[in-house]
Design a protein around this motif. Structure first.
Motif, PDB file in Angstrom:
ATOM      1  N   PHE A 237       0.959  -1.134   0.097  1.00  0.00           N
ATOM      2  CA  PHE A 237      -0.206  -0.041  -0.125  1.00  0.00           C
ATOM      3  C   PHE A 237       0.961   1.193  -0.088  1.00  0.00           C
ATOM      4  O   PHE A 237       1.961   1.264   0.330  1.00  0.00           O
ATOM      5  CB  PHE A 237      -0.907  -0.056   1.055  1.00  0.00           C
ATOM      6  CG  PHE A 237      -2.043  -1.121   0.990  1.00  0.00           C
ATOM      7  CD1 PHE A 237      -3.141  -0.647   0.795  1.00  0.00           C
ATOM      8  CD2 PHE A 237      -1.728  -2.275   1.492  1.00  0.00           C
ATOM      9  CE1 PHE A 237      -4.101  -1.847   0.507  1.00  0.00           C
ATOM     10  CE2 PHE A 237      -2.494  -3.179   1.310  1.00  0.00           C
ATOM     11  CZ  PHE A 237      -3.896  -3.234   0.717  1.00  0.00           C
ATOM     12  N   GLY A 238       0.285   2.385  -0.584  1.00  0.00           N
ATOM     13  CA  GLY A 238       0.957   3.552  -0.723  1.00  0.00           C
ATOM     14  C   GLY A 238       1.727   4.133   0.305  1.00  0.00           C
ATOM     15  O   GLY A 238       2.736   4.875   0.479  1.00  0.00           O
ATOM     16  N   HIS A 239       1.256   3.937   1.540  1.00  0.00           N
ATOM     17  CA  HIS A 239       1.569   4.632   2.850  1.00  0.00           C
ATOM     18  C   HIS A 239       1.200   3.674   4.025  1.00  0.00           C
ATOM     19  O   HIS A 239       0.518   2.658   3.769  1.00  0.00           O
ATOM     20  CB  HIS A 239       1.067   6.171   3.217  1.00  0.00           C
ATOM     21  CG  HIS A 239      -0.532   6.126   3.329  1.00  0.00           C
ATOM     22  ND1 HIS A 239      -1.273   6.287   2.469  1.00  0.00           N
ATOM     23  CD2 HIS A 239      -1.038   5.752   4.512  1.00  0.00           C
ATOM     24  CE1 HIS A 239      -2.646   6.229   2.886  1.00  0.00           C
ATOM     25  NE2 HIS A 239      -2.705   6.126   3.965  1.00  0.00           N
ATOM     26  N   LEU A 293      -6.932  -8.574  -0.503  1.00  0.00           N
ATOM     27  CA  LEU A 293      -7.741  -7.431  -0.094  1.00  0.00           C
ATOM     28  C   LEU A 293      -8.762  -7.676   1.007  1.00  0.00           C
ATOM     29  O   LEU A 293      -9.254  -7.270   1.852  1.00  0.00           O
ATOM     30  CB  LEU A 293      -8.340  -6.623  -1.410  1.00  0.00           C
ATOM     31  CG  LEU A 293      -7.525  -5.774  -1.968  1.00  0.00           C
ATOM     32  CD1 LEU A 293      -8.076  -4.939  -3.326  1.00  0.00           C
ATOM     33  CD2 LEU A 293      -7.439  -4.430  -1.006  1.00  0.00           C
ATOM     34  N   ILE A 302      -9.435   0.172   6.847  1.00  0.00           N
ATOM     35  CA  ILE A 302      -9.127   1.424   5.957  1.00  0.00           C
ATOM     36  C   ILE A 302      -8.359   0.818   4.693  1.00  0.00           C
ATOM     37  O   ILE A 302      -8.255   1.650   3.623  1.00  0.00           O
ATOM     38  CB  ILE A 302      -8.184   2.314   6.791  1.00  0.00           C
ATOM     39  CG1 ILE A 302      -7.616   3.632   6.078  1.00  0.00           C
ATOM     40  CG2 ILE A 302      -6.959   1.545   7.236  1.00  0.00           C
ATOM     41  CD1 ILE A 302      -8.719   4.596   6.029  1.00  0.00           C
ATOM     42  N   LEU A 303      -7.927  -0.245   4.656  1.00  0.00           N
ATOM     43  CA  LEU A 303      -7.104  -0.886   3.455  1.00  0.00           C
ATOM     44  C   LEU A 303      -8.179  -0.634   2.252  1.00  0.00           C
ATOM     45  O   LEU A 303      -7.439  -0.725   1.151  1.00  0.00           O
ATOM     46  CB  LEU A 303      -6.726  -2.370   3.549  1.00  0.00           C
ATOM     47  CG  LEU A 303      -5.391  -2.450   4.688  1.00  0.00           C
ATOM     48  CD1 LEU A 303      -5.166  -3.961   4.687  1.00  0.00           C
ATOM     49  CD2 LEU A 303      -4.333  -1.763   4.393  1.00  0.00           C
ATOM     50  N   ALA A 304      -9.400  -0.960   2.511  1.00  0.00           N
ATOM     51  CA  ALA A 304     -10.444  -0.783   1.410  1.00  0.00           C
ATOM     52  C   ALA A 304     -10.379   0.472   0.608  1.00  0.00           C
ATOM     53  O   ALA A 304     -10.583   0.559  -0.447  1.00  0.00           O
ATOM     54  CB  ALA A 304     -11.642  -1.004   1.808  1.00  0.00           C
ATOM     55  N   GLN A 305      -9.708   1.765   1.180  1.00  0.00           N
ATOM     56  CA  GLN A 305      -9.749   2.911   0.634  1.00  0.00           C
ATOM     57  C   GLN A 305      -8.276   3.201   0.473  1.00  0.00           C
ATOM     58  O   GLN A 305      -8.178   4.428   0.099  1.00  0.00           O
ATOM     59  CB  GLN A 305     -10.543   3.990   1.519  1.00  0.00           C
ATOM     60  CG  GLN A 305     -11.844   3.669   1.617  1.00  0.00           C
ATOM     61  CD  GLN A 305     -12.612   3.598   2.874  1.00  0.00           C
ATOM     62  OE1 GLN A 305     -12.285   4.175   3.938  1.00  0.00           O
ATOM     63  NE2 GLN A 305     -13.706   2.898   3.009  1.00  0.00           N
ATOM     64  N   THR A 306      -7.378   2.409   0.726  1.00  0.00           N
ATOM     65  CA  THR A 306      -6.022   2.730   0.765  1.00  0.00           C
ATOM     66  C   THR A 306      -5.364   2.577  -0.823  1.00  0.00           C
ATOM     67  O   THR A 306      -5.664   1.423  -1.283  1.00  0.00           O
ATOM     68  CB  THR A 306      -5.162   2.212   1.767  1.00  0.00           C
ATOM     69  OG1 THR A 306      -5.754   2.753   2.863  1.00  0.00           O
ATOM     70  CG2 THR A 306      -3.885   2.980   1.712  1.00  0.00           C
ATOM     71  N   ARG A 307      -4.663   3.451  -1.388  1.00  0.00           N
ATOM     72  CA  ARG A 307      -4.163   3.210  -2.634  1.00  0.00           C
ATOM     73  C   ARG A 307      -3.137   2.046  -2.578  1.00  0.00           C
ATOM     74  O   ARG A 307      -2.281   2.150  -1.679  1.00  0.00           O
ATOM     75  CB  ARG A 307      -3.477   4.455  -3.235  1.00  0.00           C
ATOM     76  CG  ARG A 307      -2.707   4.512  -4.571  1.00  0.00           C
ATOM     77  CD  ARG A 307      -2.322   5.802  -5.195  1.00  0.00           C
ATOM     78  NE  ARG A 307      -1.435   5.466  -6.126  1.00  0.00           N
ATOM     79  CZ  ARG A 307      -0.793   6.758  -6.833  1.00  0.00           C
ATOM     80  NH1 ARG A 307      -1.325   7.933  -6.276  1.00  0.00           N
ATOM     81  NH2 ARG A 307       0.130   6.519  -7.625  1.00  0.00           N
ATOM     82  N   ILE A 308      -3.224   1.106  -3.562  1.00  0.00           N
ATOM     83  CA  ILE A 308      -2.197  -0.152  -3.661  1.00  0.00           C
ATOM     84  C   ILE A 308      -1.051   0.555  -4.640  1.00  0.00           C
ATOM     85  O   ILE A 308      -1.423   0.924  -5.715  1.00  0.00           O
ATOM     86  CB  ILE A 308      -2.856  -1.224  -4.097  1.00  0.00           C
ATOM     87  CG1 ILE A 308      -4.219  -1.458  -3.143  1.00  0.00           C
ATOM     88  CG2 ILE A 308      -1.898  -2.397  -4.094  1.00  0.00           C
ATOM     89  CD1 ILE A 308      -4.942  -2.735  -3.833  1.00  0.00           C
ATOM     90  N   TRP A 515      -5.654   0.095 -11.186  1.00  0.00           N
ATOM     91  CA  TRP A 515      -6.912   0.973 -11.259  1.00  0.00           C
ATOM     92  C   TRP A 515      -6.639   2.141 -10.461  1.00  0.00           C
ATOM     93  O   TRP A 515      -5.737   2.301  -9.797  1.00  0.00           O
ATOM     94  CB  TRP A 515      -8.199  -0.150 -10.670  1.00  0.00           C
ATOM     95  CG  TRP A 515      -8.145  -0.561  -9.235  1.00  0.00           C
ATOM     96  CD1 TRP A 515      -8.250   0.344  -8.254  1.00  0.00           C
ATOM     97  CD2 TRP A 515      -7.650  -1.733  -8.917  1.00  0.00           C
ATOM     98  NE1 TRP A 515      -8.054  -0.346  -6.975  1.00  0.00           N
ATOM     99  CE2 TRP A 515      -7.776  -1.597  -7.496  1.00  0.00           C
ATOM    100  CE3 TRP A 515      -7.349  -3.066  -9.337  1.00  0.00           C
ATOM    101  CZ2 TRP A 515      -7.657  -2.707  -6.659  1.00  0.00           C
ATOM    102  CZ3 TRP A 515      -7.024  -3.912  -8.351  1.00  0.00           C
ATOM    103  CH2 TRP A 515      -7.162  -3.781  -7.141  1.00  0.00           C
ATOM    104  N   ASP A 517      -6.097   5.917  -8.718  1.00  0.00           N
ATOM    105  CA  ASP A 517      -4.949   6.627  -8.758  1.00  0.00           C
ATOM    106  C   ASP A 517      -3.726   5.914  -9.480  1.00  0.00           C
ATOM    107  O   ASP A 517      -2.868   6.517  -9.974  1.00  0.00           O
ATOM    108  CB  ASP A 517      -4.822   7.347  -7.464  1.00  0.00           C
ATOM    109  CG  ASP A 517      -5.981   8.206  -7.257  1.00  0.00           C
ATOM    110  OD1 ASP A 517      -6.477   8.948  -8.235  1.00  0.00           O
ATOM    111  OD2 ASP A 517      -6.473   8.138  -6.156  1.00  0.00           O
TER     112      ASP A 517
END
Lengths: 541, 405
Positions: A237-239, A293, A302-308, A515, A517
């Protein structure tokens, strides 16, 4: 292919530049053994660089595999001391979700205690205060001394220490033949991928530390090791969404570990058997992404909304015991094979199985056996002597480079520990950034290019984190390629090809999760490199 | 597949695709190498701060909160908000006594207006400026806005009764500047509104919008004042059904956007009823067939400067279109760029150079024009332009009021 007979003699030749191989090289060289390490690609390209980066407390194995659990907690405590700059002491939580059986918790805590792992049941509310990203519906939580460990830095530090003690480390050297003299192994023939030359190296002991590829290495001398390649997929994940490692308090299963590692966090893993033909071409499938996921969200919604950022997969070198050809009783324990006793072939050792966590112990056992074969009595010092980078406190190093801008200073010290004061000449150019996401400066990249066996952009990424941030090379790749050309590390032609392979490698990891961003950013990157820089699709393979 | 596709992250910084356009448009990054720029201070930095709090860099204080980065961003990342929120969350620097004085516009204004002639003269004296510079670190080259002798609020009391007699009514958020420094602008607004047969009321209780408190790190006090203002605005909008208009673009922007984004104060129920006077008037002209009676005066040459917060609101259009209605006006639109003052920022000694460097291209453009006035909706832009150029700067409402019969 040129047939140049370049030969050199050593006491020991280690095949494989993962954590284990690097650990053996360190241990051997510290014991005064003339050591050569050969790696067919770059260091930590196999399973070493393709796992969670979890500093296991051993709790995960406590119930099912007490021996592994005990090894883990011992090595965990050692790594905190000898490799402090590669380790982040985050602690870990084992969470019981409403669907989990809470009675497993007491069994788990008892098993941890028996293995010598501190495991403390805490109130779910306290757990949520410690780690707000955890699922708010948890019914139980146990705190254990898990942590995060960076396998790239760990391996690089071992290599560095080995070199300081006289070892020779050669990357991009693929062993194509093991040289035998009757029932003895006496050396290896390698193909140098950089020069396309064939070379021979001789030593009375050859160690096979090739991980899953060790199966093929053993085949070169007609020895069969009953290995089972097991694929494990992960998502980055991005962060960071969590600052404490999150685990599920149940029998080990898919996607039940979320590790905060450097700037990102990782969920993993899956587990599936793959044929040997595929071990060089791991691809993460849509089904694996879904499982990761779906299960990950249960621990941290929150992983459901976090950029991968990426998906990737590694191959575990699982070994079936010799008396079980069916492969049912698979161990994750350490397997050290002396082929003299096992197969009647002198001078050949295989070390496999195990985990990143136990790389040092595996190296110690292997080096003990090498010493026995060489009739040496030197003792192991790797459990007490700190690795380069971990010898000074963060405060001391920070003081030395206090004029470097803060975020850059924190990032480089996090990555290189006390080596951070080596590379900064503190000029405006050296302090300018190549990689903005991960705060990698020109000075840091120069240091890596000069001292850390970097041959191409992908190697540079493993030493510094260039291209590992959210832009995945969009801004840093061409800057890094430019710097490499300036420093005469690669010529312009190669720089172009190198840039292409770097970007393709980044795309490989983004493709399974392209997908939102992440896809927008991919498109933008493609536009920059194809549309603006003119890197043509033909040069993109 | 694509389990995530309908989920939008709360962490808005994740939408950043590192195009770096924000940094190109940042007025500070262009002149101050100590500022890492919006991309790094905002989305990049936020990611590092989530790793560990000690990645917070005090150089974020150089951000002037102009929000030009947000206007430039094609990915809708709230870059300016991310930076300001990080300052609020992580900064350990305590506001200095100077910051407290600069930020407390109400207190200082209340103390100064009764003594305005003395205060204004004193603040202009060289030795005083030297002391302010040496002790308070308020730059000696800076000229202070003049205080008015008596506040707008005290003047208004005299006209309140008459204002109540108009058939239409509107509430006016006058802001500190009109109250303590330029009551004439408030009077001009009343003249313009009365021309539409609309009377002007004041809010039950008005405090400084708090923009200077936010930028100086006095968040508690900012929240307190914001709550007072929101309560008064609610009374006007929800109970009396009167919209609230303001002449200051920054007050308007702060109440509409900074309250929810930075102070966590929900204003959703009244946000659309707080707007800028020029926009209100423009829309009024569109709705009613009211015609304004202009004097047939002599030709007037003005240049409009777009304040940063007007750019962010996207409302410069309304002020410009209103000015165009004035007969015999020759209007030049200046390039939209920051003047450099950014509220209290430019008053601070350590920021003086950055502030003037940012404004330099604007000042040059103004000086090259043959104009009578610069026109702008922001009071601090006015101070900066008047101090840094030879031209006088006026509010569009004042220009409009002057042109009316």
């Amino acid at each position: 292919m040129k047939q140049n007979e370049i030969t050199q003699s050593f006491d020991v030749i280690i095949i494989g530049g993962g954590a284990t191989g690097a650990g053996i090289a360190r241990d051997c060289s510290r014991r005064g053994i003339k050591t050569l390490l050969l790696e067919r690609l770059d260091i930590s390209t196999g399973a070493t660089g393709r796992n969670h980066g979890l500093l296991h407390s051993g709790a995960r194995y406590a119930v099912t595999d007490k021996e592994s659990a005990e090894e883990c907690i011992k090595e965990n405590m050692i790594l905190r001391k000898i490799a402090s700059h590669c380790v982040e002491e985050t602690d870990g939580l084992f969470l019981s979700l409403p669907e989990d059986d809470l009675s497993y918790q007491s069994k788990f805590v008892e098993a941890c205690n028996q293995a010598g792992i501190r495991a403390e049941i805490i109130d779910p509310k306290e757990a949520l205060r410690l780690e707000p990203s955890a699922n708010r519906n948890i019914i139980g939580a146990v705190r254990v001394p898990d942590g995060a460990v960076d396998p790239f830095r760990l391996t690089a530090s071992n290599v560095m220490d080995a070199k300081l003690h006289g070892a020779t480390i050669l990357t991009y050297q693929e062993v194509i033949k093991i040289i035998r003299e009757q029932n003895r192994v006496i050396g290896v023939k390698v193909l140098d991928h950089k020069t396309n030359e064939i070379k021979s190296y001789y030593a009375p002991v050859v160690v096979n530390a090739g991980g899953i590829w060790g199966h093929n290495i053993a085949k070169l001398v007609d020895i069969n090791i009953n290995m089972l390649p097991s694929k494990g997929a992960l998502l980055i994940f991005g962060h960071r969404v969590n600052n404490i490692v999150l685990n599920r308090c149940r029998k080990p299963a898919d996607a039940d570990i979320l590790v905060p590692g450097d700037t990102i966090c990782l969920i993993g893993t899956t587990s599936s058997k793959v044929p040997f033909e595929e071990i060089d071409h791991m691809r993460v499938t849509p089904e694996e992404v879904d499982v990761l996921l779906r299960e990950g969200e249960k621990m941290a919604p929150i992983l459901a909304q976090t950029r991968i950022l990426r998906a990737y997969a590694g191959v575990r070198p699982l070994v079936a015991s010799d008396n079980d050809p069916s492969g049912r009783s698979v161990s994750r324990g350490i397997v050290l094979l002396d082929h003299a006793t096992r197969d009647g072939l002198e001078g050949f050792i295989t070390i496999t199985g195990g985990k990143l966590m136990t790389y040092r112990l595996m190296a110690e056992w292997t080096t003990d056996l090498i010493c026995k074969k060489l009739n040496l009595s030197a003792i192991c010092t790797t459990a007490t002597e700190k690795l380069p980078g971990s010898r000074e406190s963060i405060e001391e190093i920070s003081k030395k480079i206090i004029s470097v801008p803060l975020t850059q200073r924190n990032s480089t010290i996090y990555r290189h520990g006390d080596m951070a004061d080596r590379f900064s000449e503190n000029t405006p150019l050296d302090n300018s950034l190549i990689c903005e996401c991960e705060e990698v400066s020109v000075g840091e990249a120069k240091y890596a290019l000069n001292e850390l066996d970097v041959n191409n952009l992908i190697d540079l990424r493993r030493r510094t984190r260039i291209g590992m941030g959210t832009c995945q090379g969009e801004l840093c790749a061409c800057r890094a390629a430019g710097l490499m050309s300036d420093m005469k590390k690669i010529c312009t032609n190669r720089a172009k090809a190198d840039l292409t392979s770097f970007l393709n490698e980044r795309w490989k990891g983004m493709f399974p999760i392209a997908w939102g961003d992440t896809l927008r950013e991919c498109e933008y990157t493609a536009w920059i490199y194809e549309g603006v820089c003119g890197l043509t699709s033909s040069s993109k393979k | 597949m694509n389990l995530q596709q309908h989920n939008i992250s709360d962490n808005n910084f994740e939408q950043c695709i590192k195009c770096t356009i924000c940094t190109v448009y940042c007025p500070v990054a262009a002149v101050n190498p100590n500022y890492p720029g919006p991309k790094q201070a905002g989305p990049d930095g936020e990611r590092l701060r989530l790793k560990k709090f000690n990645f917070y860099d005090e150089s974020l204080k150089y951000c002037i909160n102009c929000k030009r980065c947000e206007v430039a961003c094609p990915s809708n990342v709230k870059i300016g908000d991310i930076i300001q929120a990080a300052r609020i969350k992580y900064s350990k620097k305590q506001p200095k006594f100077r910051d407290y004085i600069l930020a407390n516009t109400d207190l200082v204004g209340t103390l100064s207006t009764p003594l305005a002639p003395i205060v204004n003269t004193t603040l202009g004296l060289k030795p005083v400026k030297a002391i302010l510079d040496g002790v308070m670190k308020i730059d000696h080259r800076r000229t202070f806005p003049k205080y008015a002798f008596g506040t707008f609020e005290s003047w208004y009391k005299k006209v309140a009764k008459k204002q109540a007699t108009y058939p239409g009514q509107v509430s006016y958020f006058h802001g500190c500047y009109v109250n303590y420094n330029n009551p004439q602008l408030g009077k001009d607004l009343i003249k313009v509104m009365n021309a539409f047969n609309i009377g002007v009321q004041l809010l039950e209780k008005e405090k400084c919008c708090g923009v200077a408190l936010i930028s100086n790190g006095l968040i508690k006090q900012a929240k307190k004042q914001a709550r007072t203002n929101i309560n008064s605005i609610r009374k006007s909008v929800l109970e009396k059904k009167l919209p609230v208009i303001a002449t200051s673009s920054t007050c308007t922007f702060t109440i509409r956007d900074e309250y929810p984004h930075l102070l966590d104060i929900d204003n959703a129920d009244i946000r659309e009823n707080v707007e800028l006077a020029t926009r209100y008037i423009y829309r009024l002209l569109g709705q009613k067939k009211t015609k304004l009676n202009f004097k047939t005066g002599k030709k007037i040459k003005v240049a409009y400067h777009t304040p940063c917060h007007m750019e962010k609101l996207g409302w410069a259009y309304y002020s410009i279109e209103l000015l165009k209605l004035i007969p015999n006006i020759e209007l030049t639109i200046l390039d939209s760029q920051c003047c450099g003052i950014a509220g209290t920022y430019g008053f601070k000694k350590e920021n003086y150079k950055t502030s003037q460097d940012i404004g330099e291209p604007l000042f040059k453009q103004i000086e090259a024009l043959d104009i009578d006035y610069v026109v702008t909706d922001c009071e601090t832009c006015k101070w900066q332009i008047e101090m840094s150029t030879s031209k006088q700067c006026e509010h569009p409402i004042s220009i409009l009021a002057n042109a009316l019969e």
